[in-house]
Design an enzyme around this catalytic site. Structure first.
Site, PDB file in Angstrom:
ATOM      1  N   GLY A 124      -4.503   0.968  -6.528  1.00  0.00           N
ATOM      2  CA  GLY A 124      -4.316   1.619  -7.828  1.00  0.00           C
ATOM      3  C   GLY A 124      -5.387   1.284  -8.839  1.00  0.00           C
ATOM      4  O   GLY A 124      -5.242   1.577 -10.025  1.00  0.00           O
ATOM      5  N   GLU A 167      -3.780  -3.917   2.894  1.00  0.00           N
ATOM      6  CA  GLU A 167      -4.025  -3.395   1.548  1.00  0.00           C
ATOM      7  C   GLU A 167      -4.449  -4.536   0.628  1.00  0.00           C
ATOM      8  O   GLU A 167      -3.585  -5.278   0.119  1.00  0.00           O
ATOM      9  CB  GLU A 167      -2.750  -2.770   0.990  1.00  0.00           C
ATOM     10  CG  GLU A 167      -2.193  -1.644   1.831  1.00  0.00           C
ATOM     11  CD  GLU A 167      -1.273  -0.770   0.999  1.00  0.00           C
ATOM     12  OE1 GLU A 167      -1.637   0.369   0.715  1.00  0.00           O
ATOM     13  OE2 GLU A 167      -0.203  -1.256   0.594  1.00  0.00           O
ATOM     14  N   LYS A 175       5.488   5.963  -4.363  1.00  0.00           N
ATOM     15  CA  LYS A 175       5.955   4.929  -5.304  1.00  0.00           C
ATOM     16  C   LYS A 175       7.071   5.481  -6.200  1.00  0.00           C
ATOM     17  O   LYS A 175       7.835   6.341  -5.772  1.00  0.00           O
ATOM     18  CB  LYS A 175       4.789   4.388  -6.132  1.00  0.00           C
ATOM     19  CG  LYS A 175       3.590   3.991  -5.288  1.00  0.00           C
ATOM     20  CD  LYS A 175       2.628   3.123  -6.032  1.00  0.00           C
ATOM     21  CE  LYS A 175       1.369   2.940  -5.214  1.00  0.00           C
ATOM     22  NZ  LYS A 175       0.552   1.848  -5.657  1.00  0.00           N
ATOM     23  N   SER A 189      -6.915   2.607  -3.007  1.00  0.00           N
ATOM     24  CA  SER A 189      -7.786   3.605  -3.643  1.00  0.00           C
ATOM     25  C   SER A 189      -8.474   4.528  -2.642  1.00  0.00           C
ATOM     26  O   SER A 189      -9.627   4.924  -2.853  1.00  0.00           O
ATOM     27  CB  SER A 189      -8.819   2.911  -4.551  1.00  0.00           C
ATOM     28  OG  SER A 189      -8.150   2.210  -5.592  1.00  0.00           O
TER      29      SER A 189
HETATM   30  C1  PEP Z   1      -0.518   1.852  -2.186  1.00  0.00           C
HETATM   31  O1  PEP Z   1       0.308   1.944  -3.065  1.00  0.00           O
HETATM   32  O2  PEP Z   1      -0.162   1.437  -1.083  1.00  0.00           O
HETATM   33  C2  PEP Z   1      -1.898   2.226  -2.467  1.00  0.00           C
HETATM   34  C3  PEP Z   1      -2.797   1.994  -1.570  1.00  0.00           C
HETATM   35  O3  PEP Z   1      -2.165   2.823  -3.692  1.00  0.00           O
HETATM   36  P1  PEP Z   1      -3.525   3.536  -4.171  1.00  0.00           P
HETATM   37  O4  PEP Z   1      -3.969   4.440  -3.037  1.00  0.00           O
HETATM   38  O5  PEP Z   1      -3.185   4.279  -5.395  1.00  0.00           O
HETATM   39  O6  PEP Z   1      -4.525   2.449  -4.376  1.00  0.00           O
END
Ligand code: PEP
Length: 252
Positions: A173, A167, A11, A213
């Site tokens: 996050g 996702e 990111k 996560s």
């Molecule tokens: C992402 O940004 O694609 C993501 C899954 O973030 P996190 O693993 O922090 O939840």
């Protein structure tokens, strides 16, 4: 039969110096991991440096977004050709943060997919529902739209190359991870939707990553689900030991 892929999305983290340091650590920690494909997606400002460090290693490098045009008056954007010029040859497309904050919709995502293929960049198409959509019983409607609309103009060869990341937005996050059953059910749904467009054989080959996560301590259970073929990792990909732990879980 589907080789797992563990991808890191850094990111808007890691300036050039920090990215170089993280890439160096990853190069050491991930060396010798067999049976898993690896990808990191640094910010655009660090692509060239990270490619230089990871070039020749088993870790591929990708961008987090691209513009669908090759060049022109699009201030602040980067094209597929520019990404390729750094040495990177993967890209995330349609991440929920792009959809939420930057207006990436299905039309634009479809054009970005075509642009990636034109530049011989491997796309990872990110899809996923919000909590409100899940609670309103719209999971299938949302995944159908986000998956199938961008695939409309792709040919068979392109469909064979695509990777999908499921996702759930409520798990990104937040520290709230989907249960293995929730994730497996959604992945099976995505595979079925893909089969309706590309045929069962192509759907059986499609790699579907779970994102939201993922950490070393929950990766094993998620990755053991039959339709989960890897992970897209945000926060935990910023720590070389955590990313290595998740990648190692994919080799079991
Ligand atoms: C992402 O940004 O694609 C993501 C899954 O973030 P996190 O693993 O922090 O939840």
């Amino acid at each position: 039969m589907r080789r797992p892929l563990i991808a890191g999305n850094w990111k808007m983290n890691q300036d050039n110096r920090e990215a170089i340091e993280l890439a160096r650590q990853l190069k050491v920690k991930l060396a010798g991991l067999d049976g898993v494909d690896l990808l990191v997606c640094p910010p655009a400002t660090a692509l060239a440096s990270v490619c230089e460090i990871l070039g020749g290693s088993a870790v591929a490098v990708g961008a987090q977004n691209l513009h669908d045009r090759r060049s022109g008056a699009f201030t602040g954007e980067i094209s597929g050709a520019m990404i390729r010029s750094t040495g990177a040859d993967w890209v995330l497309i349609g991440h929920s943060e792009r959809r939420q904050f930057f207006g990436d919709d299905e039309d634009w995502i479809a054009r970005k997919l075509l642009a990636a293929f034109e530049c011989e960049i491997h796309p990872v198409l990110c899809i996923g529902e919000t909590l409100a959509e899940r609670e309103a019983g719209q999971l299938e409607t949302v995944l159908r739209r986000q998956l199938l609309q961008p695939l409309e103009n792709l040919g068979e060869d392109q469909l064979a190359k695509i990777i999908v990341a499921y996702e759930p937005v409520w798990a990104i996050g937040t520290g709230v991870v989907a249960t293995p059953q929730q994730a497996q059910d959604a992945h099976a749904l995505v595979r079925g939707l893909f089969a309706s467009r590309a045929g069962q054989a192509a759907a059986d080959r499609l790699r579907i990553l779970y994102g939201g996560s993922v950490k070393p301590d929950n990766a094993g259970e998620l990755l053991s689900c039959p339709d989960i073929d890897g992970a897209l990792v945000g926060g935990a990909s910023l720590d070389a030991a955590s990313f290595q732990g998740i990648a190692a879980a994919a080799t079991n």
